[in-house]
Design an enzyme around this catalytic site. Sequence first.
Site, PDB file in Angstrom:
ATOM      1  N   GLY A 197      69.878  26.148  18.401  1.00  0.00           N
ATOM      2  CA  GLY A 197      69.085  25.681  17.266  1.00  0.00           C
ATOM      3  C   GLY A 197      69.917  25.701  16.007  1.00  0.00           C
TER       4      GLY A 197
ATOM      5  N   ASN B 231      60.923  31.906  21.515  1.00  0.00           N
ATOM      6  CA  ASN B 231      61.622  30.752  22.050  1.00  0.00           C
ATOM      7  C   ASN B 231      60.701  30.139  23.090  1.00  0.00           C
ATOM      8  OD1 ASN B 231      63.492  28.880  22.968  1.00  0.00           O
ATOM      9  ND2 ASN B 231      64.437  30.322  24.388  1.00  0.00           N
ATOM     10  N   GLY B 232      60.396  28.853  22.934  1.00  0.00           N
ATOM     11  CA  GLY B 232      59.516  28.191  23.885  1.00  0.00           C
ATOM     12  C   GLY B 232      58.421  27.440  23.169  1.00  0.00           C
TER      13      GLY B 232
ATOM     14  N   CYS C 191      64.960  26.985  20.485  1.00  0.00           N
ATOM     15  CA  CYS C 191      65.251  28.225  19.775  1.00  0.00           C
ATOM     16  C   CYS C 191      66.133  29.188  20.555  1.00  0.00           C
ATOM     17  CB  CYS C 191      63.967  28.983  19.484  1.00  0.00           C
ATOM     18  SG  CYS C 191      62.779  28.075  18.538  1.00  0.00           S
TER      19      CYS C 191
ATOM     20  N   TYR D 147      72.541  21.797  30.857  1.00  0.00           N
ATOM     21  CA  TYR D 147      73.021  21.388  29.547  1.00  0.00           C
ATOM     22  C   TYR D 147      72.902  22.432  28.428  1.00  0.00           C
ATOM     23  CZ  TYR D 147      72.566  19.020  24.988  1.00  0.00           C
ATOM     24  OH  TYR D 147      72.657  18.670  23.678  1.00  0.00           O
TER      25      TYR D 147
END
Length: 474
Positions: free
Chosen positions: A42, A116-117, A16, A257
Amino acid sequence: MQDDSIFDFDELNEECGVFGIVGHPDAARLTYYGLHALQHRGQESAGIVTTNGEKFHVHRDMGLVNEVFSSERVSQLIGSTAIGHVRYSTTGSSVLANVQPLVFNYAKGEIAIATNGNLVNGDKLRKELEANGSIFQTTTDTEVIAHLIARSSADTLEVAVKETLNELVGAYALLILTNDQLFVAQDPHALRPLAIGKLGDSYVFASETCAFDTIGAAFIREIEPGELLVLTQNDGMRVTRFSEPKETSICSFEYIYFARPDSDISGINVHTARKRLGRQLSKEAFVEADVITGVPDSSTSAAIGFAEATGIPYELGLIKNRYVGRTFIQPSQELREQGVKMKLSAVRKVVEGKRVVMIDDSIVRGTTSRRIVNLLREAGAKEVHVRISSPPVKNPCFYGIDTADRDQLIASNHSVEEIRQLINADSLAFLSAEGMVEAIGRPSEEKNRGHCLACFTSEYPTKLYEALEVEESV
Ligand code: SF4
Protein backbone atom coordinates in the site's frame (compact mmCIF):
# COMPACT_ATOMS: atom_id res chain seq x y z
CA MET A 1 1.35 -6.39 -14.10
CA GLN A 2 2.92 -3.28 -12.70
CA ASP A 3 3.00 -1.92 -9.20
CA ASP A 4 2.81 1.83 -9.56
CA SER A 5 -0.02 4.23 -10.14
CA ILE A 6 1.21 4.86 -13.64
CA PHE A 7 -0.47 1.53 -14.41
CA ASP A 8 -3.53 2.07 -12.24
CA PHE A 9 -5.78 1.66 -15.21
CA ASP A 10 -4.77 -1.98 -15.55
CA GLU A 11 -3.55 -3.54 -12.34
CA LEU A 12 -4.57 -5.38 -9.25
CA ASN A 13 -3.85 -3.50 -6.08
CA GLU A 14 -3.34 -4.89 -2.62
CA GLU A 15 -5.24 -3.02 0.00
CA CYS A 16 -3.05 -2.96 3.07
CA GLY A 17 -0.21 -4.15 5.24
CA VAL A 18 -0.19 -4.26 9.04
CA PHE A 19 2.59 -4.41 11.62
CA GLY A 20 2.57 -4.56 15.42
CA ILE A 21 5.04 -4.98 18.27
CA VAL A 22 4.56 -5.41 22.03
CA GLY A 23 7.07 -4.62 24.74
CA HIS A 24 10.07 -3.09 22.99
CA PRO A 25 11.72 0.22 23.95
CA ASP A 26 12.12 1.15 20.29
CA ALA A 27 8.61 0.11 19.20
CA ALA A 28 7.91 3.08 16.91
CA ARG A 29 11.20 2.83 15.02
CA LEU A 30 10.84 -0.92 14.51
CA THR A 31 7.29 -0.35 13.28
CA TYR A 32 8.61 2.25 10.84
CA TYR A 33 11.10 -0.30 9.47
CA GLY A 34 8.41 -2.98 9.38
CA LEU A 35 6.07 -0.74 7.41
CA HIS A 36 8.90 0.08 5.05
CA ALA A 37 9.24 -3.65 4.30
CA LEU A 38 5.48 -3.81 3.66
CA GLN A 39 5.37 -0.72 1.46
CA HIS A 40 4.53 -2.78 -1.64
CA ARG A 41 1.17 -3.62 -0.02
CA GLY A 42 0.00 0.00 0.00
CA GLN A 43 1.52 3.28 -1.12
CA GLU A 44 -1.21 5.81 -0.49
CA SER A 45 -0.91 6.38 3.24
CA ALA A 46 0.87 5.23 6.37
CA GLY A 47 0.31 5.50 10.10
CA ILE A 48 1.70 4.43 13.47
CA VAL A 49 0.02 4.47 16.90
CA THR A 50 2.11 3.83 20.02
CA THR A 51 1.19 3.59 23.69
CA ASN A 52 3.23 3.99 26.83
CA GLY A 53 0.45 2.32 28.82
CA GLU A 54 -1.26 5.62 29.58
CA LYS A 55 -2.02 7.36 26.32
CA PHE A 56 -1.70 7.01 22.58
CA HIS A 57 0.80 8.80 20.38
CA VAL A 58 -0.37 8.95 16.79
CA HIS A 59 0.98 10.03 13.44
CA ARG A 60 -0.77 9.26 10.15
CA ASP A 61 -0.71 10.90 6.75
CA MET A 62 -1.02 10.41 3.02
CA GLY A 63 2.16 9.26 1.26
CA LEU A 64 4.90 6.66 1.38
CA VAL A 65 6.30 5.56 4.73
CA ASN A 66 9.45 7.67 4.34
CA GLU A 67 7.38 10.68 3.28
CA VAL A 68 5.00 10.40 6.24
CA PHE A 69 7.65 9.76 8.92
CA SER A 70 10.78 11.79 9.55
CA SER A 71 13.23 10.51 12.14
CA GLU A 72 12.02 13.25 14.47
CA ARG A 73 8.39 12.20 14.01
CA VAL A 74 9.24 8.61 14.87
CA SER A 75 11.09 9.77 18.03
CA GLN A 76 7.95 11.53 19.21
CA LEU A 77 5.97 8.28 19.15
CA ILE A 78 6.88 7.13 22.63
CA GLY A 79 5.86 3.85 24.21
CA SER A 80 6.84 0.22 24.01
CA THR A 81 3.83 -1.07 22.09
CA ALA A 82 2.93 0.02 18.57
CA ILE A 83 0.77 -0.82 15.60
CA GLY A 84 1.24 0.47 12.06
CA HIS A 85 -0.44 0.35 8.71
CA VAL A 86 0.21 1.03 5.04
CA ARG A 87 -2.80 1.45 2.82
CA TYR A 88 -3.99 1.38 -0.72
CA SER A 89 -7.65 2.31 -0.60
CA THR A 90 -10.30 0.10 -2.12
CA THR A 91 -13.05 0.54 0.45
CA GLY A 92 -13.24 4.13 1.54
CA SER A 93 -11.76 6.95 -0.44
CA SER A 94 -8.21 8.30 -0.31
CA VAL A 95 -8.63 10.95 2.34
CA LEU A 96 -6.73 11.59 5.55
CA ALA A 97 -9.74 10.64 7.70
CA ASN A 98 -9.51 7.09 6.34
CA VAL A 99 -5.78 6.65 7.03
CA GLN A 100 -5.16 3.78 9.45
CA PRO A 101 -4.63 2.93 12.22
CA LEU A 102 -7.96 4.58 13.04
CA VAL A 103 -8.14 5.91 16.60
CA PHE A 104 -11.35 6.21 18.63
CA ASN A 105 -12.35 7.25 22.12
CA TYR A 106 -15.14 5.21 23.63
CA ALA A 107 -16.60 4.78 27.11
CA LYS A 108 -13.70 2.60 28.32
CA GLY A 109 -10.84 4.61 26.80
CA GLU A 110 -8.80 4.84 23.61
CA ILE A 111 -8.76 2.18 20.91
CA ALA A 112 -6.77 2.00 17.66
CA ILE A 113 -7.50 -0.44 14.83
CA ALA A 114 -5.45 -1.50 11.79
CA THR A 115 -6.89 -3.99 9.30
CA ASN A 116 -5.89 -5.69 6.10
CA GLY A 117 -8.74 -7.02 3.99
CA ASN A 118 -12.31 -6.15 3.20
CA LEU A 119 -15.63 -7.07 4.77
CA VAL A 120 -18.33 -8.29 2.43
CA ASN A 121 -21.00 -7.31 4.96
CA GLY A 122 -19.39 -3.95 5.82
CA ASP A 123 -22.14 -1.87 4.19
CA LYS A 124 -24.86 -3.98 5.74
CA LEU A 125 -23.38 -3.57 9.23
CA ARG A 126 -22.87 0.15 8.67
CA LYS A 127 -26.51 0.64 7.68
CA GLU A 128 -27.69 -1.31 10.72
CA LEU A 129 -25.47 0.75 13.01
CA GLU A 130 -26.63 4.02 11.43
CA ALA A 131 -30.24 2.95 11.85
CA ASN A 132 -29.47 2.56 15.54
CA GLY A 133 -27.93 6.00 15.89
CA SER A 134 -24.24 5.53 15.06
CA ILE A 135 -22.59 8.44 13.27
CA PHE A 136 -19.60 7.61 11.08
CA GLN A 137 -16.63 9.86 10.46
CA THR A 138 -14.90 7.73 7.85
CA THR A 139 -15.99 5.49 5.00
CA THR A 140 -13.92 2.49 6.12
CA ASP A 141 -14.89 -0.95 7.38
CA THR A 142 -12.50 -0.35 10.24
CA GLU A 143 -14.82 2.22 11.76
CA VAL A 144 -17.66 -0.30 11.53
CA ILE A 145 -15.55 -2.64 13.66
CA ALA A 146 -14.91 0.15 16.19
CA HIS A 147 -18.63 0.93 16.49
CA LEU A 148 -19.50 -2.72 17.05
CA ILE A 149 -16.92 -2.96 19.83
CA ALA A 150 -18.01 0.33 21.43
CA ARG A 151 -21.70 -0.64 21.41
CA SER A 152 -21.13 -4.04 22.98
CA SER A 153 -22.59 -4.54 26.44
CA ALA A 154 -20.00 -7.22 27.24
CA ASP A 155 -18.20 -6.95 30.58
CA THR A 156 -14.71 -7.15 29.11
CA LEU A 157 -13.12 -5.81 25.98
CA GLU A 158 -12.01 -9.30 25.04
CA VAL A 159 -15.60 -10.52 24.96
CA ALA A 160 -16.67 -7.39 23.05
CA VAL A 161 -13.94 -8.06 20.47
CA LYS A 162 -14.99 -11.71 20.11
CA GLU A 163 -18.66 -10.76 19.68
CA THR A 164 -17.67 -8.19 17.08
CA LEU A 165 -15.45 -10.56 15.12
CA ASN A 166 -18.33 -13.01 14.90
CA GLU A 167 -20.41 -10.34 13.18
CA LEU A 168 -17.83 -9.80 10.44
CA VAL A 169 -17.82 -11.65 7.12
CA GLY A 170 -14.94 -11.33 4.70
CA ALA A 171 -11.19 -10.93 4.91
CA TYR A 172 -9.57 -9.32 7.91
CA ALA A 173 -6.15 -9.58 9.43
CA LEU A 174 -6.69 -7.28 12.36
CA LEU A 175 -4.74 -5.48 15.10
CA ILE A 176 -6.67 -3.74 17.91
CA LEU A 177 -4.68 -1.67 20.40
CA THR A 178 -5.70 -0.18 23.75
CA ASN A 179 -3.43 1.31 26.38
CA ASP A 180 -2.97 -2.04 28.08
CA GLN A 181 -3.79 -4.72 25.49
CA LEU A 182 -3.15 -5.71 21.92
CA PHE A 183 -5.62 -8.04 20.18
CA VAL A 184 -4.54 -9.82 17.00
CA ALA A 185 -7.15 -11.65 14.93
CA GLN A 186 -7.28 -13.64 11.72
CA ASP A 187 -10.55 -14.21 9.85
CA PRO A 188 -11.91 -17.79 9.88
CA HIS A 189 -10.72 -18.40 6.29
CA ALA A 190 -7.32 -16.69 6.72
CA LEU A 191 -7.76 -14.88 3.42
CA ARG A 192 -4.89 -12.46 4.07
CA PRO A 193 -1.53 -13.48 5.51
CA LEU A 194 -0.63 -12.58 9.10
CA ALA A 195 2.34 -13.94 11.01
CA ILE A 196 3.86 -13.83 14.52
CA GLY A 197 7.54 -13.30 15.12
CA LYS A 198 9.74 -12.68 18.11
CA LEU A 199 12.45 -10.10 18.66
CA GLY A 200 14.14 -10.81 21.97
CA ASP A 201 11.24 -10.93 24.46
CA SER A 202 8.94 -8.88 22.23
CA TYR A 203 6.19 -10.33 20.09
CA VAL A 204 5.94 -8.94 16.57
CA PHE A 205 3.11 -9.24 14.03
CA ALA A 206 3.21 -8.54 10.31
CA SER A 207 1.33 -9.15 7.10
CA GLU A 208 4.46 -10.68 5.62
CA THR A 209 7.56 -12.33 6.99
CA CYS A 210 9.84 -9.99 5.04
CA ALA A 211 9.08 -7.41 7.76
CA PHE A 212 10.56 -9.77 10.38
CA ASP A 213 13.75 -10.15 8.35
CA THR A 214 14.05 -6.37 8.08
CA ILE A 215 14.02 -5.87 11.86
CA GLY A 216 15.92 -9.06 12.74
CA ALA A 217 12.92 -10.86 14.28
CA ALA A 218 12.49 -14.63 14.14
CA PHE A 219 9.37 -16.06 12.51
CA ILE A 220 7.31 -18.19 14.91
CA ARG A 221 4.14 -19.13 13.04
CA GLU A 222 1.14 -17.81 11.17
CA ILE A 223 -2.03 -16.75 12.95
CA GLU A 224 -4.56 -19.51 12.47
CA PRO A 225 -8.00 -18.95 10.99
CA GLY A 226 -10.46 -17.86 13.69
CA GLU A 227 -7.69 -17.24 16.21
CA LEU A 228 -7.55 -14.28 18.61
CA LEU A 229 -4.33 -13.49 20.43
CA VAL A 230 -4.45 -11.27 23.51
CA LEU A 231 -1.22 -9.57 24.53
CA THR A 232 -0.31 -7.46 27.52
CA GLN A 233 3.10 -6.14 28.33
CA ASN A 234 3.28 -7.91 31.68
CA ASP A 235 1.46 -11.16 30.97
CA GLY A 236 2.79 -11.95 27.52
CA MET A 237 0.59 -13.62 24.93
CA ARG A 238 -2.55 -15.68 25.48
CA VAL A 239 -4.00 -17.67 22.57
CA THR A 240 -7.76 -17.94 22.25
CA ARG A 241 -10.32 -18.27 19.46
CA PHE A 242 -13.41 -16.38 18.43
CA SER A 243 -14.51 -18.88 15.77
CA GLU A 244 -13.91 -22.41 14.66
CA PRO A 245 -11.57 -22.34 11.66
CA LYS A 246 -13.27 -22.62 8.28
CA GLU A 247 -11.62 -23.95 5.17
CA THR A 248 -8.38 -22.01 4.78
CA SER A 249 -8.56 -19.81 1.69
CA ILE A 250 -5.38 -17.73 1.42
CA CYS A 251 -5.57 -15.36 -1.54
CA SER A 252 -3.81 -17.07 -4.48
CA PHE A 253 -2.60 -13.68 -5.66
CA GLU A 254 -0.42 -13.36 -2.59
CA TYR A 255 1.75 -16.03 -4.17
CA ILE A 256 1.26 -14.93 -7.78
CA TYR A 257 1.90 -11.24 -7.40
CA PHE A 258 1.30 -9.34 -4.15
CA ALA A 259 3.71 -10.70 -1.59
CA ARG A 260 7.38 -9.84 -1.68
CA PRO A 261 9.54 -12.62 -3.17
CA ASP A 262 11.54 -12.91 0.05
CA SER A 263 8.40 -13.55 2.15
CA ASP A 264 7.24 -17.03 3.10
CA ILE A 265 3.54 -17.89 3.31
CA SER A 266 2.68 -21.18 5.03
CA GLY A 267 6.35 -22.06 4.89
CA ILE A 268 6.49 -21.61 1.11
CA ASN A 269 8.89 -19.00 -0.18
CA VAL A 270 7.10 -16.70 -2.61
CA HIS A 271 9.97 -16.46 -5.13
CA THR A 272 10.29 -20.25 -5.18
CA ALA A 273 6.54 -20.68 -5.67
CA ARG A 274 6.64 -18.21 -8.58
CA LYS A 275 9.48 -20.14 -10.18
CA ARG A 276 7.37 -23.29 -9.93
CA LEU A 277 4.46 -21.42 -11.53
CA GLY A 278 6.78 -20.61 -14.44
CA ARG A 279 7.91 -24.24 -14.69
CA GLN A 280 4.33 -25.48 -14.69
CA LEU A 281 3.40 -22.90 -17.31
CA SER A 282 6.20 -24.15 -19.56
CA LYS A 283 4.80 -27.69 -19.27
CA GLU A 284 1.27 -26.58 -20.09
CA ALA A 285 2.07 -24.07 -22.82
CA PHE A 286 5.55 -24.64 -24.28
CA VAL A 287 6.49 -22.62 -27.31
CA GLU A 288 9.67 -22.62 -29.42
CA ALA A 289 11.51 -19.37 -28.79
CA ASP A 290 14.94 -17.72 -28.58
CA VAL A 291 14.61 -15.80 -25.30
CA ILE A 292 12.38 -15.67 -22.22
CA THR A 293 11.73 -12.35 -20.53
CA GLY A 294 9.54 -11.40 -17.58
CA VAL A 295 7.59 -8.20 -17.06
CA PRO A 296 9.53 -6.67 -14.16
CA ASP A 297 9.53 -7.06 -11.27
CA SER A 298 6.77 -9.42 -10.19
CA SER A 299 7.04 -11.77 -13.18
CA THR A 300 10.81 -12.22 -13.04
CA SER A 301 10.69 -15.31 -10.81
CA ALA A 302 8.13 -17.07 -13.05
CA ALA A 303 10.20 -16.19 -16.14
CA ILE A 304 13.30 -17.72 -14.53
CA GLY A 305 11.30 -20.88 -13.79
CA PHE A 306 10.02 -21.06 -17.38
CA ALA A 307 13.56 -20.61 -18.71
CA GLU A 308 15.08 -23.20 -16.37
CA ALA A 309 12.48 -25.78 -17.35
CA THR A 310 12.77 -25.22 -21.11
CA GLY A 311 16.48 -24.47 -21.45
CA ILE A 312 15.61 -21.32 -23.41
CA PRO A 313 17.78 -18.49 -22.06
CA TYR A 314 16.27 -16.00 -19.63
CA GLU A 315 17.16 -12.43 -20.61
CA LEU A 316 16.39 -8.95 -19.38
CA GLY A 317 14.31 -8.03 -22.38
CA LEU A 318 12.33 -5.45 -20.42
CA ILE A 319 13.80 -2.94 -17.99
CA LYS A 320 11.85 -1.02 -15.40
CA ASN A 321 12.60 2.60 -14.73
CA ARG A 322 12.29 2.89 -10.95
CA TYR A 323 12.28 6.65 -10.85
CA VAL A 324 9.02 7.44 -12.59
CA GLY A 325 6.88 9.58 -10.30
CA ARG A 326 4.50 7.55 -8.18
CA THR A 327 1.67 10.02 -8.66
CA PHE A 328 2.15 10.51 -12.37
CA ILE A 329 -1.26 11.13 -13.92
CA GLN A 330 -2.09 10.10 -17.45
CA PRO A 331 -5.43 11.56 -18.41
CA SER A 332 -5.25 10.94 -22.12
CA GLN A 333 -4.62 7.86 -24.21
CA GLU A 334 -1.55 9.48 -25.71
CA LEU A 335 -0.06 10.16 -22.30
CA ARG A 336 -0.85 6.63 -21.14
CA GLU A 337 1.10 5.22 -24.07
CA GLN A 338 3.92 7.55 -23.13
CA GLY A 339 3.56 6.43 -19.51
CA VAL A 340 4.37 2.83 -20.39
CA LYS A 341 7.47 3.97 -22.28
CA MET A 342 8.60 6.02 -19.30
CA LYS A 343 8.07 3.08 -17.01
CA LEU A 344 9.35 0.17 -19.10
CA SER A 345 11.91 -0.12 -21.86
CA ALA A 346 12.53 -3.03 -24.18
CA VAL A 347 16.20 -3.90 -24.62
CA ARG A 348 16.66 -3.79 -28.38
CA LYS A 349 19.93 -5.76 -28.43
CA VAL A 350 18.22 -8.60 -26.52
CA VAL A 351 14.96 -8.88 -28.45
CA GLU A 352 15.75 -7.68 -31.98
CA GLY A 353 15.10 -10.41 -34.54
CA LYS A 354 14.20 -12.89 -31.77
CA ARG A 355 11.21 -15.05 -30.93
CA VAL A 356 10.41 -13.74 -27.44
CA VAL A 357 8.34 -15.38 -24.70
CA MET A 358 7.01 -12.62 -22.46
CA ILE A 359 5.93 -13.90 -19.03
CA ASP A 360 3.46 -11.85 -17.02
CA ASP A 361 1.66 -12.76 -13.81
CA SER A 362 -1.86 -11.77 -14.88
CA ILE A 363 -3.98 -9.90 -17.36
CA VAL A 364 -6.64 -7.65 -15.85
CA ARG A 365 -8.03 -5.34 -18.51
CA GLY A 366 -5.46 -6.12 -21.17
CA THR A 367 -4.42 -2.57 -21.92
CA THR A 368 -0.97 -2.83 -20.33
CA SER A 369 -0.26 -6.21 -21.95
CA ARG A 370 -0.94 -4.76 -25.39
CA ARG A 371 1.39 -1.83 -24.75
CA ILE A 372 4.20 -4.08 -23.54
CA VAL A 373 3.82 -6.43 -26.52
CA ASN A 374 4.01 -3.39 -28.76
CA LEU A 375 7.15 -2.16 -26.96
CA LEU A 376 8.83 -5.48 -27.73
CA ARG A 377 7.70 -5.34 -31.37
CA GLU A 378 8.95 -1.76 -31.75
CA ALA A 379 12.32 -2.96 -30.42
CA GLY A 380 12.47 -5.51 -33.23
CA ALA A 381 11.10 -8.72 -31.68
CA LYS A 382 10.23 -11.13 -34.51
CA GLU A 383 7.53 -12.93 -32.51
CA VAL A 384 6.01 -12.19 -29.10
CA HIS A 385 4.43 -15.12 -27.25
CA VAL A 386 2.65 -14.14 -24.04
CA ARG A 387 2.46 -16.64 -21.19
CA ILE A 388 0.55 -15.80 -18.00
CA SER A 389 1.50 -17.49 -14.72
CA SER A 390 -2.08 -17.53 -13.40
CA PRO A 391 -5.50 -18.45 -14.82
CA PRO A 392 -7.70 -15.81 -16.51
CA VAL A 393 -9.16 -13.31 -13.99
CA LYS A 394 -12.89 -13.47 -14.71
CA ASN A 395 -14.48 -12.34 -11.45
CA PRO A 396 -14.04 -9.38 -9.13
CA CYS A 397 -12.49 -9.69 -5.69
CA PHE A 398 -14.47 -8.68 -2.61
CA TYR A 399 -11.73 -9.41 -0.10
CA GLY A 400 -9.51 -6.37 -0.33
CA ILE A 401 -8.02 -6.53 -3.81
CA ASP A 402 -8.92 -3.78 -6.20
CA THR A 403 -9.57 -5.78 -9.37
CA ALA A 404 -12.14 -4.08 -11.53
CA ASP A 405 -15.82 -4.59 -12.18
CA ARG A 406 -16.58 -7.78 -14.04
CA ASP A 407 -17.37 -5.95 -17.27
CA GLN A 408 -13.86 -4.45 -17.27
CA LEU A 409 -12.06 -7.76 -16.81
CA ILE A 410 -10.96 -8.75 -20.30
CA ALA A 411 -11.10 -12.49 -19.58
CA SER A 412 -14.67 -12.19 -18.35
CA ASN A 413 -15.87 -11.09 -21.76
CA HIS A 414 -13.38 -12.54 -24.24
CA SER A 415 -11.96 -15.91 -25.22
CA VAL A 416 -8.21 -16.52 -25.01
CA GLU A 417 -7.99 -16.15 -28.79
CA GLU A 418 -9.85 -12.84 -28.68
CA ILE A 419 -7.52 -11.59 -25.95
CA ARG A 420 -4.52 -12.68 -28.01
CA GLN A 421 -5.75 -10.56 -30.89
CA LEU A 422 -6.51 -7.59 -28.63
CA ILE A 423 -3.03 -7.60 -27.08
CA ASN A 424 -1.39 -8.19 -30.47
CA ALA A 425 0.52 -11.32 -29.40
CA ASP A 426 1.60 -14.17 -31.69
CA SER A 427 0.31 -16.64 -29.12
CA LEU A 428 -1.19 -16.46 -25.65
CA ALA A 429 -1.69 -19.04 -22.90
CA PHE A 430 -2.69 -18.94 -19.23
CA LEU A 431 -1.76 -21.34 -16.46
CA SER A 432 -4.57 -23.70 -15.41
CA ALA A 433 -6.07 -23.35 -11.92
CA GLU A 434 -5.10 -26.95 -11.13
CA GLY A 435 -1.55 -26.34 -12.35
CA MET A 436 -1.31 -23.19 -10.28
CA VAL A 437 -2.44 -24.90 -7.07
CA GLU A 438 -0.07 -27.81 -7.73
CA ALA A 439 2.85 -25.49 -8.44
CA ILE A 440 2.37 -23.32 -5.36
CA GLY A 441 2.55 -26.53 -3.37
CA ARG A 442 0.57 -25.84 -0.19
CA PRO A 443 -0.22 -28.82 2.05
CA SER A 444 -2.38 -31.31 0.20
CA GLU A 445 -4.97 -32.25 2.84
CA GLU A 446 -7.24 -29.28 2.13
CA LYS A 447 -9.68 -28.94 -0.75
CA ASN A 448 -8.12 -26.55 -3.28
CA ARG A 449 -5.08 -26.78 -1.00
CA GLY A 450 -6.21 -23.84 1.05
CA HIS A 451 -6.44 -21.21 -1.67
CA CYS A 452 -9.05 -18.65 -2.53
CA LEU A 453 -9.53 -19.05 -6.29
CA ALA A 454 -12.68 -16.94 -6.58
CA CYS A 455 -11.44 -14.43 -9.14
CA PHE A 456 -10.66 -17.38 -11.45
CA THR A 457 -13.47 -19.79 -10.61
CA SER A 458 -16.19 -17.62 -8.97
CA GLU A 459 -16.22 -20.00 -5.97
CA TYR A 460 -16.14 -17.39 -3.22
CA PRO A 461 -15.22 -18.79 0.17
CA THR A 462 -17.79 -16.64 2.02
CA LYS A 463 -21.32 -15.49 1.48
CA LEU A 464 -21.19 -12.22 -0.49
CA TYR A 465 -24.18 -10.23 0.81
CA GLU A 466 -24.67 -6.99 -1.03
CA ALA A 467 -21.30 -7.14 -2.80
CA LEU A 468 -22.54 -9.55 -5.46
CA GLU A 469 -25.93 -7.86 -5.75
CA VAL A 470 -24.20 -4.58 -6.56
CA GLU A 471 -21.89 -6.29 -9.00
CA GLU A 472 -24.70 -8.14 -10.75
CA SER A 473 -26.84 -5.05 -11.10
CA VAL A 474 -24.08 -3.16 -12.93
S1 SF4 B 1 -10.88 -13.32 -5.22
FE1 SF4 B 1 -8.80 -13.47 -6.14
S2 SF4 B 1 -7.72 -11.61 -5.48
FE2 SF4 B 1 -9.54 -11.86 -4.14
S3 SF4 B 1 -8.83 -13.00 -2.33
FE3 SF4 B 1 -9.62 -14.51 -3.81
S4 SF4 B 1 -7.80 -15.11 -5.03
FE4 SF4 B 1 -7.29 -13.20 -3.96
